[in-house]
Design an enzyme around this catalytic site. Structure first.
Site, PDB file in Angstrom:
ATOM      1  N   SER A 271       0.446   4.794 -10.528  1.00  0.00           N
ATOM      2  CA  SER A 271       1.635   5.113 -10.150  1.00  0.00           C
ATOM      3  C   SER A 271       2.226   6.137 -10.536  1.00  0.00           C
ATOM      4  O   SER A 271       1.578   6.551 -11.908  1.00  0.00           O
ATOM      5  CB  SER A 271       3.098   3.788 -10.366  1.00  0.00           C
ATOM      6  OG  SER A 271       3.565   4.246 -10.245  1.00  0.00           O
TER       7      SER A 271
ATOM      8  N   TYR B 252       6.655  -2.234 -14.859  1.00  0.00           N
ATOM      9  CA  TYR B 252       5.400  -1.615 -13.889  1.00  0.00           C
ATOM     10  C   TYR B 252       5.123  -0.332 -14.599  1.00  0.00           C
ATOM     11  O   TYR B 252       3.933  -0.068 -14.370  1.00  0.00           O
ATOM     12  CB  TYR B 252       6.591  -1.332 -12.653  1.00  0.00           C
ATOM     13  CG  TYR B 252       5.778  -1.384 -12.070  1.00  0.00           C
ATOM     14  CD1 TYR B 252       5.185  -1.166 -11.002  1.00  0.00           C
ATOM     15  CD2 TYR B 252       6.610  -0.039 -10.838  1.00  0.00           C
ATOM     16  CE1 TYR B 252       4.096  -1.089  -9.535  1.00  0.00           C
ATOM     17  CE2 TYR B 252       5.878   0.515  -9.696  1.00  0.00           C
ATOM     18  CZ  TYR B 252       4.503  -0.029  -9.411  1.00  0.00           C
ATOM     19  OH  TYR B 252       4.295   0.603  -8.501  1.00  0.00           O
TER      20      TYR B 252
HETATM   21  P1  NAD Z   1       2.422  -4.039  -0.929  1.00  0.00           P
HETATM   22  O1  NAD Z   1       3.538  -5.116  -1.202  1.00  0.00           O
HETATM   23  O2  NAD Z   1       2.391  -3.709   0.600  1.00  0.00           O
HETATM   24  O3  NAD Z   1       0.709  -4.458  -0.769  1.00  0.00           O
HETATM   25  C1  NAD Z   1       0.322  -5.093  -1.962  1.00  0.00           C
HETATM   26  C2  NAD Z   1      -0.691  -6.534  -1.497  1.00  0.00           C
HETATM   27  O4  NAD Z   1      -0.617  -7.034  -2.793  1.00  0.00           O
HETATM   28  C3  NAD Z   1       0.756  -7.955  -1.258  1.00  0.00           C
HETATM   29  O5  NAD Z   1      -0.491  -7.887   0.590  1.00  0.00           O
HETATM   30  C4  NAD Z   1       0.144  -8.971  -1.088  1.00  0.00           C
HETATM   31  O6  NAD Z   1       0.076  -9.894  -0.914  1.00  0.00           O
HETATM   32  C5  NAD Z   1      -0.844  -8.419  -2.404  1.00  0.00           C
HETATM   33  N1  NAD Z   1      -0.500  -8.926  -3.166  1.00  0.00           N
HETATM   34  C6  NAD Z   1       0.008  -9.810  -4.594  1.00  0.00           C
HETATM   35  N2  NAD Z   1       0.104 -10.349  -5.292  1.00  0.00           N
HETATM   36  C7  NAD Z   1      -1.822 -10.539  -5.185  1.00  0.00           C
HETATM   37  C8  NAD Z   1      -2.601 -11.116  -5.352  1.00  0.00           C
HETATM   38  N3  NAD Z   1      -1.821 -12.014  -7.316  1.00  0.00           N
HETATM   39  N4  NAD Z   1      -4.022 -11.001  -5.805  1.00  0.00           N
HETATM   40  C9  NAD Z   1      -4.239 -11.047  -4.177  1.00  0.00           C
HETATM   41  N5  NAD Z   1      -2.963  -9.850  -3.902  1.00  0.00           N
HETATM   42  C10 NAD Z   1      -2.385  -9.895  -4.525  1.00  0.00           C
HETATM   43  O7  NAD Z   1       2.519  -3.033  -1.738  1.00  0.00           O
HETATM   44  P2  NAD Z   1       2.571  -1.475  -1.696  1.00  0.00           P
HETATM   45  O8  NAD Z   1       3.279  -0.169  -1.663  1.00  0.00           O
HETATM   46  O9  NAD Z   1       0.913  -0.492  -0.222  1.00  0.00           O
HETATM   47  O10 NAD Z   1       1.317  -1.281  -3.100  1.00  0.00           O
HETATM   48  C11 NAD Z   1       0.046  -0.933  -3.200  1.00  0.00           C
HETATM   49  C12 NAD Z   1      -0.862  -0.709  -4.942  1.00  0.00           C
HETATM   50  O11 NAD Z   1       0.481   1.151  -4.452  1.00  0.00           O
HETATM   51  C13 NAD Z   1       0.259  -0.942  -5.458  1.00  0.00           C
HETATM   52  O12 NAD Z   1      -0.577  -0.887  -6.875  1.00  0.00           O
HETATM   53  C14 NAD Z   1       1.164  -0.523  -5.996  1.00  0.00           C
HETATM   54  O13 NAD Z   1       1.988  -0.635  -7.477  1.00  0.00           O
HETATM   55  C15 NAD Z   1       1.008   0.921  -5.920  1.00  0.00           C
HETATM   56  N6  NAD Z   1       2.273   2.086  -5.560  1.00  0.00           N
HETATM   57  C16 NAD Z   1       2.912   2.074  -4.442  1.00  0.00           C
HETATM   58  C17 NAD Z   1       4.153   2.645  -4.587  1.00  0.00           C
HETATM   59  C18 NAD Z   1       5.119   2.990  -3.231  1.00  0.00           C
HETATM   60  O14 NAD Z   1       6.238   3.877  -3.331  1.00  0.00           O
HETATM   61  N7  NAD Z   1       4.644   1.295  -2.599  1.00  0.00           N
HETATM   62  C19 NAD Z   1       4.139   3.900  -5.232  1.00  0.00           C
HETATM   63  C20 NAD Z   1       3.378   4.174  -5.960  1.00  0.00           C
HETATM   64  C21 NAD Z   1       2.642   2.893  -6.920  1.00  0.00           C
END
Ligand code: NAD
Length: 278
Positions: free
Chosen positions: A161, A174
């Site tokens: 991130s 985070y």
């Molecule tokens: P999201 O919440 O849509 O997806 C995360 C998924 O992980 C969900 O489907 C959830 O059920 C699953 N999950 C949560 N805990 C879990 C566990 N213990 N075991 C298995 N699965 C689990 O989030 P997203 O925004 O698509 O994020 C995906 C990745 O990208 C994450 O690592 C997040 O930190 C990173 N990220 C997101 C952003 C953003 O702006 N959304 C930016 C940078 C990085």
């Protein structure tokens, strides 16, 4: 030689039912990769798997498992080996933030309710977010790389991130966890360098997703919060990223196009991390 040839490979995508990683799974499937949607939410994983099978006419497995439970991952590994064979690619996508590990105040001036500052953080909230993002990357890497070591070939892609480079205000756990993910990416890349496994990460810029909507969009007006506006003001390309914009980098890192690349974290952020704000 076609460096982008990923046909027939097996990829596990943790958090594969989520906004970013369901899109990543689809982009791998579009290249003929047999994908495994591993997610805590089994129902949502099954939905994504059905969409992939339908759209790409390729087998896709949905597995309900917890990235923080090694036994559940080992069980998943056995199922994958039986059904799809050995694992070639791991995308560590499960992760996210939580309001319990977020301060209300950005920068203290001393007049606030201590509960709204650093002093109000609950260690349970901190542990939850830190564990999900860091241990939730470590444990699947440990479990799903055993096939790769045996075959002396494989790719691990972690999802980091923007706050891994410089912490963002409010989200202390985070930020710490994603920094740890970058450090671990380098550590594991070195550790695995001679057994044919490359380890890299993608650091997405700001996307509007479930985990950050409460911080970036005003629930009442639907417009940007002051924090959301700050993000946009500090993004030189003046827009949030969308999941589709991450897939080119994912395919690059998964394929032989990057066969000499290991231990890097690639920002895909519309210029955010390069911009000093001035
Ligand atoms: P999201 O919440 O849509 O997806 C995360 C998924 O992980 C969900 O489907 C959830 O059920 C699953 N999950 C949560 N805990 C879990 C566990 N213990 N075991 C298995 N699965 C689990 O989030 P997203 O925004 O698509 O994020 C995906 C990745 O990208 C994450 O690592 C997040 O930190 C990173 N990220 C997101 C952003 C953003 O702006 N959304 C930016 C940078 C990085």
């Amino acid at each position: 030689m076609d460096e982008l040839n990923l046909k027939g490979k097996v990829a596990v995508i943790t958090g594969g039912a989520g906004v970013i990683c369901s899109r990543m799974a689809k982009s791998l499937a579009s290249r003929g990769v047999k994908t495994v949607i591993l997610d805590l939410d089994g129902k949502a994983a099954a939905k994504v798997a059905a969409e992939i099978e339908n759209e790409f006419k390729l087998p896709c497995m949905a597995i309900a498992a917890n990235v923080l439970d090694k036994t559940s991952l080992e069980q998943a590994g056995k199922e994958i080996n039986q059904k799809f064979g050995e694992i070639d690619i791991l995308v560590n996508g499960a992760g996210g933030n939580s309001p319990e590990a977020t301060t209300k105040v950005e920068i203290m001036d001393g007049s606030e309710d201590p509960e709204d500052t650093f002093f109000g953080l609950k260690t349970e909230g901190f542990d939850k977010v830190f564990d999900l993002n860091f241990k939730g990357t470590l444990l699947p890497s440990m479990v799903f790389s055993t096939d790769m070591v045996k075959n002396r070939s494989g790719v691990i892609i972690n999802i980091s991130s923007m706050n891994s480079y410089r912490p963002l205000t409010k989200i202390v756990a985070y930020s710490a966890a994603k920094s740890a993910v970058n450090n671990f990416t380098m550590w594991l890349a070195v550790h695995f360098a001679r057994v044919g496994i490359r380890v890299n990460a993608i650091a997405p810029g700001f996307l509007l997703t479930n985990q950050n909507r409460f911080l970036l969009i005003d629930e009442k007006t639907g417009g940007p919060t002051p924090r959301g506006q700050k993000v946009l003001n500090n993004t030189p390309m003046e827009a949030y990223c969308v999941p589709e914009e991450l897939t080119g980098t994912l395919l690059y890192l998964a394929s032989d196009f990057s066969k000499a690349v290991s231990g890097v974290v690639i920002p895909v952020d519309k210029g955010f991390s390069a911009f000093s704000g001035v």
